[in-house]
Design a protein around this motif. Structure first.
Motif, PDB file in Angstrom:
ATOM      1  N   TYR A 180       0.838  -1.200   0.000  1.00 13.62           N
ATOM      2  CA  TYR A 180       0.000   0.000   0.000  1.00 13.62           C
ATOM      3  C   TYR A 180       0.873   1.250   0.000  1.00 13.62           C
ATOM      4  N   LYS A 181       0.329   2.296  -0.585  1.00 14.30           N
ATOM      5  CA  LYS A 181       1.023   3.584  -0.602  1.00 14.30           C
ATOM      6  C   LYS A 181      -0.007   4.691  -0.439  1.00 14.30           C
ATOM      7  N   LEU A 182       0.435   5.776   0.143  1.00 16.17           N
ATOM      8  CA  LEU A 182      -0.360   6.986   0.210  1.00 16.17           C
ATOM      9  C   LEU A 182       0.045   7.772  -1.023  1.00 16.17           C
ATOM     10  N   GLN A 183      -0.911   8.123  -1.840  1.00 13.21           N
ATOM     11  CA  GLN A 183      -0.618   8.746  -3.124  1.00 13.21           C
ATOM     12  C   GLN A 183      -1.350  10.079  -3.244  1.00 13.21           C
ATOM     13  N   ALA A 184      -0.687  11.043  -3.863  1.00 13.39           N
ATOM     14  CA  ALA A 184      -1.281  12.360  -4.092  1.00 13.39           C
ATOM     15  C   ALA A 184      -1.106  12.718  -5.566  1.00 13.39           C
ATOM     16  N   SER A 185      -1.896  13.652  -6.042  1.00 17.27           N
ATOM     17  CA  SER A 185      -1.814  14.032  -7.455  1.00 17.27           C
ATOM     18  C   SER A 185      -0.634  14.956  -7.737  1.00 17.27           C
ATOM     19  N   SER A 186      -0.059  15.545  -6.693  1.00 16.70           N
ATOM     20  CA  SER A 186       1.125  16.385  -6.864  1.00 16.70           C
ATOM     21  C   SER A 186       2.118  16.037  -5.756  1.00 16.70           C
ATOM     22  N   PRO A 187       3.403  16.306  -5.955  1.00 19.17           N
ATOM     23  CA  PRO A 187       4.386  15.972  -4.916  1.00 19.17           C
ATOM     24  C   PRO A 187       4.038  16.636  -3.580  1.00 19.17           C
ATOM     25  N   THR A 188       3.868  15.802  -2.573  1.00 21.37           N
ATOM     26  CA  THR A 188       3.390  16.257  -1.264  1.00 21.37           C
ATOM     27  C   THR A 188       4.219  15.706  -0.108  1.00 21.37           C
ATOM     28  N   PHE A 189       4.715  14.495  -0.274  1.00 21.89           N
ATOM     29  CA  PHE A 189       5.358  13.771   0.821  1.00 21.89           C
ATOM     30  C   PHE A 189       6.872  13.921   0.766  1.00 21.89           C
ATOM     31  N   THR A 190       7.487  14.154   1.912  1.00 22.50           N
ATOM     32  CA  THR A 190       8.934  14.293   2.002  1.00 22.50           C
ATOM     33  C   THR A 190       9.580  12.914   1.962  1.00 22.50           C
ATOM     34  N   THR A 191      10.604  12.771   1.117  1.00 21.07           N
ATOM     35  CA  THR A 191      11.319  11.493   1.031  1.00 21.07           C
ATOM     36  C   THR A 191      12.278  11.370   2.206  1.00 21.07           C
ATOM     37  N   THR A 192      12.766  10.153   2.432  1.00 20.76           N
ATOM     38  CA  THR A 192      13.673   9.907   3.550  1.00 20.76           C
ATOM     39  C   THR A 192      15.121   9.785   3.093  1.00 20.76           C
ATOM     40  N   SER A 193      15.394  10.195   1.871  1.00 23.48           N
ATOM     41  CA  SER A 193      16.756  10.093   1.345  1.00 23.48           C
ATOM     42  C   SER A 193      17.660  11.154   1.976  1.00 23.48           C
ATOM     43  N   ASP A 194      18.965  11.080   1.641  1.00 22.85           N
ATOM     44  CA  ASP A 194      19.942  12.040   2.176  1.00 22.85           C
ATOM     45  C   ASP A 194      19.579  13.474   1.817  1.00 22.85           C
ATOM     46  N   THR A 195      19.080  13.657   0.608  1.00 31.23           N
ATOM     47  CA  THR A 195      18.628  14.988   0.183  1.00 31.23           C
ATOM     48  C   THR A 195      17.108  14.922   0.043  1.00 31.23           C
ATOM     49  N   LYS A 227      13.395  15.286  -0.779  1.00 36.82           N
ATOM     50  CA  LYS A 227      12.636  15.872  -1.886  1.00 36.82           C
ATOM     51  C   LYS A 227      11.164  15.595  -1.625  1.00 36.82           C
ATOM     52  N   LEU A 228      10.335  16.164  -2.471  1.00 43.77           N
ATOM     53  CA  LEU A 228       8.905  15.866  -2.379  1.00 43.77           C
ATOM     54  C   LEU A 228       8.549  14.788  -3.385  1.00 43.77           C
ATOM     55  N   SER A 229       7.661  13.906  -2.970  1.00 46.36           N
ATOM     56  CA  SER A 229       7.226  12.800  -3.824  1.00 46.36           C
ATOM     57  C   SER A 229       5.700  12.724  -3.826  1.00 46.36           C
ATOM     58  N   LYS A 230       5.155  12.100  -4.867  1.00 46.42           N
ATOM     59  CA  LYS A 230       3.708  11.875  -4.926  1.00 46.42           C
ATOM     60  C   LYS A 230       3.300  10.655  -4.093  1.00 46.42           C
ATOM     61  N   TYR A 231       4.281   9.883  -3.655  1.00 42.71           N
ATOM     62  CA  TYR A 231       4.001   8.613  -3.004  1.00 42.71           C
ATOM     63  C   TYR A 231       4.674   8.500  -1.642  1.00 42.71           C
ATOM     64  N   LYS A 232       3.991   7.801  -0.751  1.00 43.12           N
ATOM     65  CA  LYS A 232       4.569   7.462   0.545  1.00 43.12           C
ATOM     66  C   LYS A 232       4.298   5.976   0.761  1.00 43.12           C
ATOM     67  N   HIS A 233       5.340   5.178   0.803  1.00 42.69           N
ATOM     68  CA  HIS A 233       5.200   3.734   0.965  1.00 42.69           C
ATOM     69  C   HIS A 233       4.651   3.417   2.352  1.00 42.69           C
ATOM     70  N   LEU A 234       3.645   2.540   2.409  1.00 43.39           N
ATOM     71  CA  LEU A 234       3.003   2.193   3.679  1.00 43.39           C
ATOM     72  C   LEU A 234       3.253   0.752   4.099  1.00 43.39           C
ATOM     73  N   GLY A 235       3.735  -0.072   3.205  1.00 45.48           N
ATOM     74  CA  GLY A 235       4.011  -1.464   3.548  1.00 45.48           C
ATOM     75  C   GLY A 235       2.816  -2.372   3.307  1.00 45.48           C
ATOM     76  N   LYS A 236       2.798  -3.458   4.055  1.00 47.19           N
ATOM     77  CA  LYS A 236       1.765  -4.484   3.893  1.00 47.19           C
ATOM     78  C   LYS A 236       0.456  -4.060   4.553  1.00 47.19           C
ATOM     79  N   ALA A 237      -0.612  -4.764   4.181  1.00 47.68           N
ATOM     80  CA  ALA A 237      -1.929  -4.532   4.781  1.00 47.68           C
ATOM     81  C   ALA A 237      -1.847  -4.724   6.286  1.00 47.68           C
ATOM     82  N   GLY A 238      -2.393  -3.766   7.015  1.00 51.73           N
ATOM     83  CA  GLY A 238      -2.428  -3.868   8.466  1.00 51.73           C
ATOM     84  C   GLY A 238      -1.207  -3.318   9.165  1.00 51.73           C
ATOM     85  N   SER A 239      -0.215  -2.873   8.405  1.00 52.47           N
ATOM     86  CA  SER A 239       0.953  -2.271   9.058  1.00 52.47           C
ATOM     87  C   SER A 239       0.514  -0.986   9.749  1.00 52.47           C
TER      88      SER A 239
END
Length: 133
Positions: A62-77, A79-91
């Motif tokens: 599952y992922k949290l998805q938006a139509s425009s970049p909204t979510f902050t990535t966890t990388s070293d630099t 950035k904004l992303s349209k997606y946020k990974h949520l993992g498996k069902a029930g996580s």
């Protein structure tokens, strides 16, 4: 010369105004309750299910998805992303995101209803002006 407004008519208006104000106060209480229950998802975000295939196995995530970049990535630099990974069902992330989207939807609908009832109050006020003409 203006028309005289009957007492019954004035009483009816006061009762309607009171009913509207009571309903608005009640809806605002519900709205505050849901807002206090946790984070609200961004307006254009939803939870999406997607499939990953690896060596004849299928995994669902599952992922949290938006139509425009909204979510902050966890990388070293970051950035904004349209997606946020949520993992498996029930996580934890999956359930928290579903609940945040649900809260956002409820709060948004309550606000639309409150705005509509406030417009109704204006209608009553406008009706009073019409009777005075």
């Amino acid at each position: 010369m203006g028309r005289r407004i009957s007492r019954k008519s004035q009483q009816d208006k006061l009762e309607r105004i009171t009913r509207l104000q009571t309903a608005i106060a009640s809806l605002e209480t519900y709205q505050s309750f849901f807002e206090s229950q946790g984070k609200l998802a961004p307006e254009d975000a939803w939870v999406a299910r997607y499939q990953v295939r690896q060596s004849q196995k299928i995994y669902w995530y599952y992922k949290l998805q938006a139509s425009s970049p909204t979510f902050t990535t966890t990388s070293d630099t970051p950035k904004l992303s349209k997606y946020k990974h949520l993992g498996k069902a029930g996580s934890e992330a999956h359930v928290a995101s579903v609940m945040s989207v649900t809260r956002r939807t409820i709060v948004s609908e309550l606000q639309k209803t409150i705005d509509s009832l406030k417009n109704s109050l204006l209608d009553i006020s406008f009706d009073s002006e019409q009777e005075d003409i």
